[in-house]
Design a protein around this motif. Structure first.
Motif, mmCIF file in Angstrom:
data_model
loop_
_atom_site.group_PDB
_atom_site.id
_atom_site.type_symbol
_atom_site.label_atom_id
_atom_site.label_comp_id
_atom_site.label_asym_id
_atom_site.label_seq_id
_atom_site.Cartn_x
_atom_site.Cartn_y
_atom_site.Cartn_z
ATOM 1 N N SER A 86 0.823 -1.196 0.000
ATOM 2 C CA SER A 86 0.000 0.000 0.000
ATOM 3 C C SER A 86 0.864 1.255 0.000
ATOM 4 C CB SER A 86 -0.926 -0.002 1.217
ATOM 5 O OG SER A 86 -1.652 1.207 1.306
ATOM 6 N N ASP A 172 -5.134 4.300 -6.890
ATOM 7 C CA ASP A 172 -5.502 4.955 -5.640
ATOM 8 C C ASP A 172 -6.664 4.224 -4.968
ATOM 9 O OD1 ASP A 172 -5.311 6.904 -3.655
ATOM 10 O OD2 ASP A 172 -6.837 8.142 -4.601
ATOM 11 N N ARG A 175 -5.207 1.118 -3.476
ATOM 12 C CA ARG A 175 -4.449 1.436 -2.261
ATOM 13 C C ARG A 175 -5.381 1.688 -1.079
ATOM 14 N NH1 ARG A 175 -3.399 5.811 0.435
ATOM 15 N NH2 ARG A 175 -4.449 7.085 -1.145
ATOM 16 N N ARG A 176 -6.465 2.413 -1.300
ATOM 17 C CA ARG A 176 -7.405 2.680 -0.209
ATOM 18 C C ARG A 176 -8.031 1.380 0.293
ATOM 19 N NH1 ARG A 176 -9.147 6.993 -3.552
ATOM 20 N NH2 ARG A 176 -11.025 5.799 -4.064
ATOM 21 N N ASP A 179 -5.502 -0.375 2.431
ATOM 22 C CA ASP A 179 -5.390 0.304 3.725
ATOM 23 C C ASP A 179 -6.548 -0.069 4.646
ATOM 24 O OD1 ASP A 179 -3.047 1.543 3.084
ATOM 25 O OD2 ASP A 179 -3.982 3.423 2.435
ATOM 26 N N GLN A 180 -7.753 -0.103 4.103
ATOM 27 C CA GLN A 180 -8.915 -0.445 4.921
ATOM 28 C C GLN A 180 -8.849 -1.881 5.426
ATOM 29 O OE1 GLN A 180 -12.279 0.459 2.443
ATOM 30 N NE2 GLN A 180 -12.011 2.684 2.600
#
Length: 256
Positions: A86, A172, A175-176, A179-180
């Motif tokens: 990430s 993006d 990546r989000r 991250d979550q």
């Protein structure tokens, strides 16, 4: 019986063999015992102290503990690898939005990304530089810790190439999502610390009960180690304890 005791004692007091170490090359002077020697010594001692039932019970507990420890290490490595990928994608996105070529962006981000995420970005950079199929390269990449994340990254690259969506935008979004997932796994792991501690306490109650019985003069150790019924109960109790510990680990660990 005496020979087994002598064998166990010999394994435990194995000499250091310092003269032999001095004759070995300087970089290879350290002599260590193979793991199976200590395993054999532990098995002999357990058999002498607790009989066949104790040996089986110890093997069940040891195998369960080893499997749980291995799974715990794998989940930790998986969380770290996901977070590293990430972070690396964040660098790729910044480079793309600054006008860099995808190959240059991925290669630049890979330089500051730890393995195994580094290999993923380097493979994408090399394929993109040669004009190859990045999606296919990522799908054929063998990264056990990042199988799901790499597959998601490959789909994102395919969406960008097939539908003309800006690569920075789809990366993006990927990546989000990573991250979550990583944040959720960390949150669950932290919140399950209490249940794991409770399970550990419950798993330790039977040995404590046996110790209290021994101190009170009931002699439960004699029953467990010297009678057929005790041997059976010892194995049965170990199986139940191992199953409970393993199941607790399964329901309190979440993969990102």
């Amino acid at each position: 019986m005496v020979s087994l005791v002598l064998l166990a004692a010999a394994l435990l007091v194995w000499p250091q063999l310092k003269p032999l170490r001095r004759l070995r090359p300087q970089g290879k002077r350290e002599i260590t015992l193979p793991p199976y020697v200590w395993l054999a010594a532990a098995a002999v001692i357990t058999y002498l102290l607790a009989g066949v039932g104790g040996l089986i019970a110890a093997a069940v507990i040891a195998m369960t503990g080893r499997r749980i420890l291995k799974q715990h290490k794998r989940n930790k490595a998986l969380r770290q690898a996901t977070e590293a990928l990430s972070s690396g994608l964040g660098g790729v996105i910044d480079e793309l939005r600054a006008g860099a070529h995808p190959a240059q962006a991925a290669e630049g981000a890979a330089a500051d990304t730890p393995a195994p995420a580094k290999e993923v970005l380097k493979a994408a950079a090399a394929t993109s530089r040669l004009g190859g199929d990045v999606e296919r390269t990522l799908r054929e990449l063998r990264q056990p810790l990042l199988t799901r994340a790499v597959d998601q990254l490959a789909r994102a690259w395919r969406v960008s190439a097939k539908h003309g969506v800006a690569l920075a935008d789809v990366l993006d979004a990927t990546r989000r999502d990573l991250d979550q997932r990583a944040a959720f796994a960390r949150q669950v792991h932290a919140r399950m610390a209490g249940p794991r501690a409770s399970a550990a306490v419950l798993a330790g109650l039977p040995p404590v009960g046996v110790l209290l019985g021994e101190l009170s003069g009931a002699r439960p150790l004699h029953v467990l180690t010297s009678t057929p019924a005790g041997q059976f109960l010892l194995v049965l109790g170990a199986v139940f304890a191992a199953a409970g510990i393993w199941w607790t680990q399964r329901i309190t660990e979440v993969e990102p």
